[in-house]
Motif scaffolding. Structure first.
Motif, PDB file in Angstrom:
ATOM      1  N   ALA A 177     -10.583  -3.091  15.026  1.00 24.92           N
ATOM      2  CA  ALA A 177     -11.220  -4.033  15.943  1.00 24.92           C
ATOM      3  C   ALA A 177     -10.716  -5.451  15.725  1.00 24.92           C
ATOM      4  N   VAL A 178     -10.120  -5.702  14.558  1.00 26.62           N
ATOM      5  CA  VAL A 178      -9.597  -7.024  14.207  1.00 26.62           C
ATOM      6  C   VAL A 178      -8.083  -6.914  14.021  1.00 26.62           C
ATOM      7  N   THR A 179      -7.354  -7.910  14.468  1.00 30.52           N
ATOM      8  CA  THR A 179      -5.905  -7.927  14.294  1.00 30.52           C
ATOM      9  C   THR A 179      -5.556  -8.035  12.812  1.00 30.52           C
ATOM     10  N   GLN A 180      -4.659  -7.178  12.348  1.00 32.12           N
ATOM     11  CA  GLN A 180      -4.262  -7.141  10.950  1.00 32.12           C
ATOM     12  C   GLN A 180      -2.765  -7.367  10.828  1.00 32.12           C
ATOM     13  N   LYS A 181      -2.354  -8.002   9.709  1.00 25.11           N
ATOM     14  CA  LYS A 181      -0.937  -8.169   9.419  1.00 25.11           C
ATOM     15  C   LYS A 181      -0.435  -6.929   8.681  1.00 25.11           C
ATOM     16  N   LEU A 182       0.581  -6.283   9.240  1.00 21.40           N
ATOM     17  CA  LEU A 182       1.157  -5.092   8.639  1.00 21.40           C
ATOM     18  C   LEU A 182       2.638  -5.310   8.378  1.00 21.40           C
ATOM     19  N   GLN A 183       3.114  -4.740   7.291  1.00 23.36           N
ATOM     20  CA  GLN A 183       4.479  -4.951   6.845  1.00 23.36           C
ATOM     21  C   GLN A 183       5.481  -4.342   7.818  1.00 23.36           C
ATOM     22  N   MET A 184       6.608  -5.000   7.975  1.00 24.75           N
ATOM     23  CA  MET A 184       7.740  -4.472   8.725  1.00 24.75           C
ATOM     24  C   MET A 184       8.977  -4.431   7.834  1.00 24.75           C
ATOM     25  N   ALA A 185       8.736  -4.459   6.532  1.00 22.44           N
ATOM     26  CA  ALA A 185       9.789  -4.353   5.520  1.00 22.44           C
ATOM     27  C   ALA A 185       9.102  -3.998   4.203  1.00 22.44           C
ATOM     28  N   SER A 186       9.874  -3.694   3.192  1.00 19.76           N
ATOM     29  CA  SER A 186       9.304  -3.377   1.886  1.00 19.76           C
ATOM     30  C   SER A 186       8.665  -4.613   1.270  1.00 19.76           C
ATOM     31  N   VAL A 187       7.533  -4.430   0.581  1.00 23.83           N
ATOM     32  CA  VAL A 187       6.851  -5.532  -0.101  1.00 23.83           C
ATOM     33  C   VAL A 187       7.008  -5.414  -1.619  1.00 23.83           C
ATOM     34  N   ILE A 188       7.921  -4.572  -2.071  1.00 27.16           N
ATOM     35  CA  ILE A 188       8.183  -4.408  -3.497  1.00 27.16           C
ATOM     36  C   ILE A 188       9.514  -5.070  -3.822  1.00 27.16           C
ATOM     37  N   PRO A 189       9.522  -6.029  -4.747  1.00 29.56           N
ATOM     38  CA  PRO A 189      10.792  -6.680  -5.119  1.00 29.56           C
ATOM     39  C   PRO A 189      11.747  -5.681  -5.747  1.00 29.56           C
ATOM     40  N   LEU A 195       5.662   1.622   4.515  1.00 32.17           N
ATOM     41  CA  LEU A 195       4.573   1.876   3.567  1.00 32.17           C
ATOM     42  C   LEU A 195       4.866   3.111   2.727  1.00 32.17           C
ATOM     43  N   GLY A 196       5.294   4.183   3.381  1.00 31.42           N
ATOM     44  CA  GLY A 196       5.597   5.412   2.647  1.00 31.42           C
ATOM     45  C   GLY A 196       6.679   5.212   1.606  1.00 31.42           C
ATOM     46  N   LYS A 197       7.727   4.450   1.938  1.00 27.74           N
ATOM     47  CA  LYS A 197       8.797   4.195   0.976  1.00 27.74           C
ATOM     48  C   LYS A 197       8.303   3.366  -0.205  1.00 27.74           C
ATOM     49  N   ASP A 198       7.410   2.396   0.057  1.00 27.69           N
ATOM     50  CA  ASP A 198       6.860   1.588  -1.038  1.00 27.69           C
ATOM     51  C   ASP A 198       5.979   2.434  -1.954  1.00 27.69           C
ATOM     52  N   LEU A 199       5.172   3.297  -1.360  1.00 24.70           N
ATOM     53  CA  LEU A 199       4.322   4.168  -2.188  1.00 24.70           C
ATOM     54  C   LEU A 199       5.172   5.097  -3.036  1.00 24.70           C
ATOM     55  N   GLN A 200       6.269   5.556  -2.497  1.00 24.42           N
ATOM     56  CA  GLN A 200       7.148   6.427  -3.265  1.00 24.42           C
ATOM     57  C   GLN A 200       7.758   5.666  -4.449  1.00 24.42           C
ATOM     58  N   GLN A 201       8.113   4.412  -4.247  1.00 26.63           N
ATOM     59  CA  GLN A 201       8.640   3.616  -5.360  1.00 26.63           C
ATOM     60  C   GLN A 201       7.589   3.409  -6.440  1.00 26.63           C
ATOM     61  N   VAL A 255       7.565 -11.534   3.685  1.00 25.63           N
ATOM     62  CA  VAL A 255       8.391 -10.454   4.222  1.00 25.63           C
ATOM     63  C   VAL A 255       8.126 -10.342   5.723  1.00 25.63           C
ATOM     64  N   PRO A 256       9.015  -9.733   6.490  1.00 23.72           N
ATOM     65  CA  PRO A 256       8.751  -9.523   7.919  1.00 23.72           C
ATOM     66  C   PRO A 256       7.475  -8.712   8.126  1.00 23.72           C
ATOM     67  N   HIS A 257       6.646  -9.142   9.060  1.00 27.77           N
ATOM     68  CA  HIS A 257       5.397  -8.454   9.334  1.00 27.77           C
ATOM     69  C   HIS A 257       5.021  -8.660  10.798  1.00 27.77           C
ATOM     70  N   GLU A 258       4.048  -7.878  11.257  1.00 28.78           N
ATOM     71  CA  GLU A 258       3.550  -7.962  12.623  1.00 28.78           C
ATOM     72  C   GLU A 258       2.033  -8.013  12.593  1.00 28.78           C
ATOM     73  N   SER A 259       1.453  -8.780  13.496  1.00 30.95           N
ATOM     74  CA  SER A 259      -0.005  -8.806  13.672  1.00 30.95           C
ATOM     75  C   SER A 259      -0.358  -7.817  14.774  1.00 30.95           C
ATOM     76  N   LEU A 260      -1.055  -6.750  14.399  1.00 29.84           N
ATOM     77  CA  LEU A 260      -1.362  -5.657  15.315  1.00 29.84           C
ATOM     78  C   LEU A 260      -2.834  -5.277  15.210  1.00 29.84           C
ATOM     79  N   SER A 261      -3.367  -4.722  16.282  1.00 34.84           N
ATOM     80  CA  SER A 261      -4.768  -4.264  16.287  1.00 34.84           C
ATOM     81  C   SER A 261      -4.845  -2.863  15.694  1.00 34.84           C
ATOM     82  N   ALA A 262      -4.417  -2.771  14.459  1.00 39.73           N
ATOM     83  CA  ALA A 262      -4.391  -1.479  13.777  1.00 39.73           C
ATOM     84  C   ALA A 262      -4.382  -1.718  12.279  1.00 39.73           C
TER      85      ALA A 262
END
Length: 628
Positions: free
Chosen positions: A275-287, A197-203, A306-313
């Motif tokens: 409280a709800v499972t969310q999909k979070l990125q595990m790679a950059s989402v910027i082409p 996320l930090g790398k995408d925001l920097q881009q 893109v690769p992602h994980e379903s996590l309670s966060a």
């Protein structure tokens, strides 16, 4: 000799008062209550009257190392040790170790020692501090999970300067950044997602944009897609600065009158429990390379691609400081992110009341729950303004607000829209705070000018006041459709000159202050009544943007008063003295409010003439009448 003895005795008494809990006796919570406390202190005075500071310090440490109940450390002993740490001079390796150990424990971190090196440890990072025999610090390194230790100049300088409070605060921010919920496996996944996320925001921050402010730093903060990004390093959390109130051109005396200490609104980017499972990125989402859509917004890839994980966060924007927000804005936050903000966790109150709480140093205890509130402030030159905030107008459901500390989100595409919404609320808060966080008096006596501030919609409010030239009322409508488009419309001043509205709008946008804008409005109205405009030279207006240079086509005769005027919306260089400035063509006929006030499409039409403390000056048909 006697003087030195007295000073030594005072030092001993001070040490005993700071320790308070020493002695070879069994302690309980009741021992620290009157009158038992006096008895214990008397015993300590007798027993430890000859003890040195170092002996006292070591005794407290021994007491702390052997608590009767490991799960319940003795709080009075802990407070005593902390106070001793603050006053004890750090002049040896042992005292520096003790200070670092105390700071680590305060932050909930582990502490380990290897020869001359101290380690302050957490689950996903640690600090390595190399000490010198004299108690100095040779080097400080910070290591992230899975990374190599990297030198930290900021932590090093704080310790070398013995600025332990600042060191502790910086460490607390870093600990919050890495204090990721869940077990070790989930912590590692969330840490990796946060890194992407930090790398995408920097881009995103590096994408080209159109400058809107003459000050590059202010432009990035207030107009950048994601504000001013402070990239997270090993020793610094990921921060976004996204709003600062403009104060360019304001004199020192005027800064004092508007009670405006320039504060940059920021947000720390981190993760939190959901409280709800969310999909979070595990790679950059910027082409690659990054692209912009036809509207100039960054293009993002869907999480499914893109690769992602379903996590309670979820990701969090931890607002610093927290922001009072209206209920409609809180709902819009959820609409942008799709992450619900539980209403049960929010405490609602009128917006001015929350703004008063944010400036507790200037607030004197009165709230909108009790009665109408009156704020007074002194302007340069000795003039006094009073601002009345009507309880009945601000306690209605559409105006209820709550203090927001964290904004959850799940995708970097949410950040630009969230920041624009937060900026919008910050602009509204800044304008209202300029007149509702000065001294709260509960009376209007001694004030030269009186104003009533009333809400008109979720994004607009009005300021009702007496005209300086006649005994009749006027209303200044302030409309804030977003943080960049703030407009003022004057009603009831006996004229409909767009030039005046443009002028006031520019003043308001530039200084973000109701008192400053009203003072300049009064100056203009007084000029108009003292210098009549000849009918042969009608006033004209000239529309320009906010960043154009001032333009005046007024023709002034050296032997007579002002004869004609046309001015742009730009503020004159000497905005506060207004010496020799041209006037606007205004009628001084009987004051009547226009039946309708045009606002932006996002704002409800002006419903009716304001009511409140001025309601007894109104007629049944809603028009203002002149006082007799």
């Amino acid at each position: 000799m006697q003087r030195r003895e007295k000073e030594s005795k005072r030092d001993q008494q001070k040490a005993l008062k700071q320790v308070e809990t020493l002695g070879e006796v069994s302690w309980s919570e009741t021992d620290f209550q009157e009158p038992a406390m006096k008895t214990k202190i008397s015993e300590l005075h007798l027993k430890f009257a000859e003890k040195t500071w170092n002996e006292t310090f070591q005794l407290v440490r021994r007491c702390m190392e052997k608590p009767k109940d490991e799960s319940k450390p003795c709080k009075p002993l802990l407070r005593s040790l902390e106070r001793l740490q603050e006053v004890f001079k750090v002049s040896s390796m042992n005292t520096m170790r003790s200070r670092l150990e105390m700071i680590a424990k305060q932050q909930g971190m582990g502490f380990h020692i290897t020869d001359a090196t101290c380690y302050l440890t957490a689950d996903l990072f640690y600090l390595e501090v190399v000490l010198l025999p004299c108690g100095g610090v040779q080097e400080v390194k910070v290591a992230q999970h899975g990374g190599s230790p990297a030198p930290s100049e900021s932590f090093l300088q704080l310790l070398r300067s013995k600025h332990f409070a600042e060191f502790s605060m910086k460490l607390a921010g870093l600990f919050t950044q890495y204090n990721i919920p869940g077990d070790n496996e989930n912590k590692i996944k969330l840490f990796a997602s946060l890194q992407y996320l930090g790398k995408d925001l920097q881009q995103i921050s590096q994408l080209p944009g159109v400058p809107k402010d003459s000050d590059p730093q202010v432009d990035v903060i207030n107009n950048g897609r994601i504000g001013c990004l402070i990239a997270g390093k090993e020793d610094c959390p990921l921060m976004i600065q996204f709003y600062i109130s403009p104060t360019d051109g304001i004199k020192t005396s005027d800064l004092q009158m508007i009670d405006a200490e320039t504060v940059v609104q920021a947000a720390q980017v981190t993760v939190g429990v959901s409280a709800v499972t969310q999909k979070l990125q595990m790679a950059s989402v910027i082409p690659q390379p990054p692209q912009l859509d036809p509207h100039g917004s960054p293009v993002f890839l869907p999480l499914n691609e893109v690769p992602h994980e379903s996590l309670s966060a979820c990701f969090l924007l931890k607002l610093q400081p927290s922001i009072p927000m209206m209920s409609s804005f809180v709902n819009k936050l959820s609409q942008i992110t799709g992450v619900a903000i539980p209403d049960v966790d929010l405490q609602w109150a009128p917006l001015p009341q929350l703004l008063m709480r944010r400036s507790s140093a200037n607030s004197h205890g009165e709230t909108l729950h009790e009665q109408d509130t009156i704020f007074t402030l002194r302007l340069p030159g000795g003039a006094m303004h009073s601002y009345i905030v009507s309880r009945a107008a601000w306690v209605v459901p559409p105006q209820r607000a709550t203090v927001v500390d964290n904004v959850p989100f799940t995708h970097p595409a949410h950040v630009p829209a969230l920041l624009e919404l937060l900026r919008h609320q910050c602009a509204i808060n800044t304008l209202l705070r300029s007149c509702v966080t000065s001294q709260c008096t509960g009376t209007v006596s001694g004030c030269d000018l009186h104003f009533e501030v009333l809400p008109e919609s979720e994004t607009s409010f009005s300021v009702t006041f007496l005209r300086p030239d006649t005994d009749s009322l006027a209303v200044l409508l302030v409309n804030i459709p977003n943080s960049h488009q703030i407009s003022c419309t004057l009603f009831g001043a006996g004229m409909g000159n767009p030039s005046m509205d443009e002028y006031l709008s520019t003043v308001m946008r530039r200084f973000m202050s109701i008192p400053l804008t009203l003072r300049m409005l009064y100056s203009k109205l007084e000029e108009i009544t003292s210098v009549p405009l000849p009918p042969s030279r009608p006033a004209t207006t000239e529309a320009v943007n906010d960043h154009s240079a001032p333009s005046t086509t007024a023709v002034t005769d050296t032997n007579s008063a002002l004869t004609a005027h046309s001015q742009s919306a730009a503020v004159p260089e000497d905005s506060f003295t207004d010496a020799g400035s041209a006037c606007y063509a205004m009628s001084v006929a009987k004051c009547e409010l226009l039946p309708e006030i045009n606002t932006s499409p996002a704002v409800n039409p002006y419903p009716s003439t304001p009511v409140g403390v001025f309601s007894h000056w109104m007629t049944n048909n809603g028009q203002l009448t002149e006082l007799i």
